[in-house]
Design a protein around this motif. Sequence first.
Motif, PDB file in Angstrom:
ATOM      1  N   SER A   9       0.793  -1.335  -0.053  1.00 13.03           N
ATOM      2  CA  SER A   9      -0.015  -0.131   0.253  1.00 13.03           C
ATOM      3  C   SER A   9       0.837   1.256   0.166  1.00 13.03           C
ATOM      4  CB  SER A   9      -0.828   0.116   1.135  1.00 13.03           C
ATOM      5  OG  SER A   9      -1.990   1.528   1.294  1.00 13.03           O
ATOM      6  N   GLY A  10       0.994   2.391  -0.876  1.00 14.04           N
ATOM      7  CA  GLY A  10       0.868   3.322  -0.987  1.00 14.04           C
ATOM      8  C   GLY A  10       1.393   4.453   0.037  1.00 14.04           C
ATOM      9  N   SER A  11       2.744   4.995   0.039  1.00 13.90           N
ATOM     10  CA  SER A  11       2.533   5.953   1.733  1.00 13.90           C
ATOM     11  C   SER A  11       1.525   5.212   3.694  1.00 13.90           C
ATOM     12  CB  SER A  11       1.697   7.048   1.276  1.00 13.90           C
ATOM     13  OG  SER A  11       2.408   7.380  -0.105  1.00 13.90           O
ATOM     14  N   GLY A  12       1.471   4.224   2.985  1.00 12.65           N
ATOM     15  CA  GLY A  12       0.906   4.445   4.323  1.00 12.65           C
ATOM     16  C   GLY A  12      -0.289   2.878   3.847  1.00 12.65           C
ATOM     17  N   PRO A  13      -0.447   2.026   5.675  1.00 12.10           N
ATOM     18  CA  PRO A  13      -1.385   0.525   5.705  1.00 12.10           C
ATOM     19  C   PRO A  13      -2.623   0.988   5.026  1.00 12.10           C
ATOM     20  CG  PRO A  13      -0.175   0.922   7.412  1.00 12.10           C
ATOM     21  CD  PRO A  13      -0.241   2.503   6.661  1.00 12.10           C
ATOM     22  N   THR A 223       3.213  -1.325  -7.835  1.00  7.76           N
ATOM     23  CA  THR A 223       3.103  -1.932  -6.550  1.00  7.76           C
ATOM     24  C   THR A 223       3.116  -0.304  -5.910  1.00  7.76           C
ATOM     25  OG1 THR A 223       3.755  -2.394  -3.872  1.00  7.76           O
ATOM     26  CG2 THR A 223       5.608  -1.494  -5.878  1.00  7.76           C
ATOM     27  N   HIS A 224       2.369  -0.134  -4.925  1.00 17.08           N
ATOM     28  CA  HIS A 224       3.072   1.166  -4.262  1.00 17.08           C
ATOM     29  C   HIS A 224       1.775   1.930  -4.374  1.00 17.08           C
ATOM     30  CE1 HIS A 224       4.162   4.724  -2.673  1.00 17.08           C
ATOM     31  NE2 HIS A 224       5.281   4.435  -0.982  1.00 17.08           N
ATOM     32  N   VAL A 225       0.190   1.306  -4.990  1.00 19.73           N
ATOM     33  CA  VAL A 225      -0.597   2.731  -5.227  1.00 19.73           C
ATOM     34  C   VAL A 225      -1.907   2.648  -4.101  1.00 19.73           C
ATOM     35  CG1 VAL A 225      -2.783   2.212  -6.370  1.00 19.73           C
ATOM     36  CG2 VAL A 225      -0.868   0.817  -6.944  1.00 19.73           C
ATOM     37  N   GLN A 226      -2.159   4.403  -3.955  1.00 10.26           N
ATOM     38  CA  GLN A 226      -2.405   4.597  -2.814  1.00 10.26           C
ATOM     39  C   GLN A 226      -4.208   4.523  -2.401  1.00 10.26           C
ATOM     40  OE1 GLN A 226      -0.916   7.281  -0.883  1.00 10.26           O
ATOM     41  NE2 GLN A 226      -0.137   8.411  -1.611  1.00 10.26           N
TER      42      GLN A 226
END
Length: 257
Positions: A9-13, A223-226
Motif C-alpha cells: 500500500s502506497g504511503s501508509g497501510p 506496487t505502492h498504489v495509493q
Amino acid sequence: MELTVLGCSGSGPGPDSPSSGYLVRMDDHALGLDLGNGTLGALHRYVDPFDLDALLLSHLHPDHCADVASLVVYRRYHPTPPYPPTARRLPVYGPLETADRLGALCSASAAERAEEDLSDVFEFRELSERLRVSVGGCALRACRTVHPCESYAVRLEHGGRSLVYSGDTGACDALVELARGADLLLCEATWPHTGPRPPGVHLSGREAGEHAAAAGVGRLLLTHVQVWYDPADLLAEAKAAFDGPVEVVTAGATYRV
C-alpha cells in the motif's frame, strides 16, 4: 528467486495491505526489501525474522521502514532466540543516515535517544551507487532515484535471474539503466498520469510502463498504489505503455523470478 509481497500500500497501510515490504528467497537465503508499517507481522507467515540474511531499506520514509522498531524489540527481547543476536547482528543496508534515523524512531524521548544505539542487534552498512556486494547469495547493486529524500532502487541477481525494485521514485533515467534487461521489475505506480501530482516524487502507472519498456524488462509488477486510487486504472496505464506481462501486486502474493 521467489518474491513475496508482505505489503504494497502506497504511503501508509490500507484496508487490504500493510505498507511497503517484500521478501526475496533463494536456496536457503532470505532478504528483506523495506519493512513498512505492518509488514513485520506478515513476515512471520513466511520466515522467522531471525532467518533474514539482510534487510535492505530503499529509503527512510516511515511507510518503508517503520516496522524496524518492532524488529529491534523482537531481536533484543525474544526469550529463546535461535542464536545470540548480539553475536550475529543483522546486516541492514540503507542510506547514509540510517543508523541515526532508526535510533530516533526507536526512542520515546530526547533522553532515550541520547542513549539508544541499535548496533547491538544491527550491523549498519551504507547503501550507495558504489556498492557492489553479495547479499544472501545475491549480487546487489543500486542506483539513486528521484525522490525528496535519499532513495535507492536495487538490483538483485542470482542463478542467472534478475529482479529490480524501484523503491520510491519520480521519472528516473538511472532506474531504466539499472533495470535494463531484468527478468522482473517491481515498480512503484502511485497515482494516475492525469490530474494534479507533484513532480519528482512518484511514478504514474503510465510512467512505470514507460520505464519498463525503455529498460526492456521481461515482466512488470506494479506496487505502492495509493489507497484512494483504483489499481485497475494504474494497470491500464501501464499496459498501454508496456507490451509485456504486467500486473498489480497484492499483499501475500508470491512470484517466481
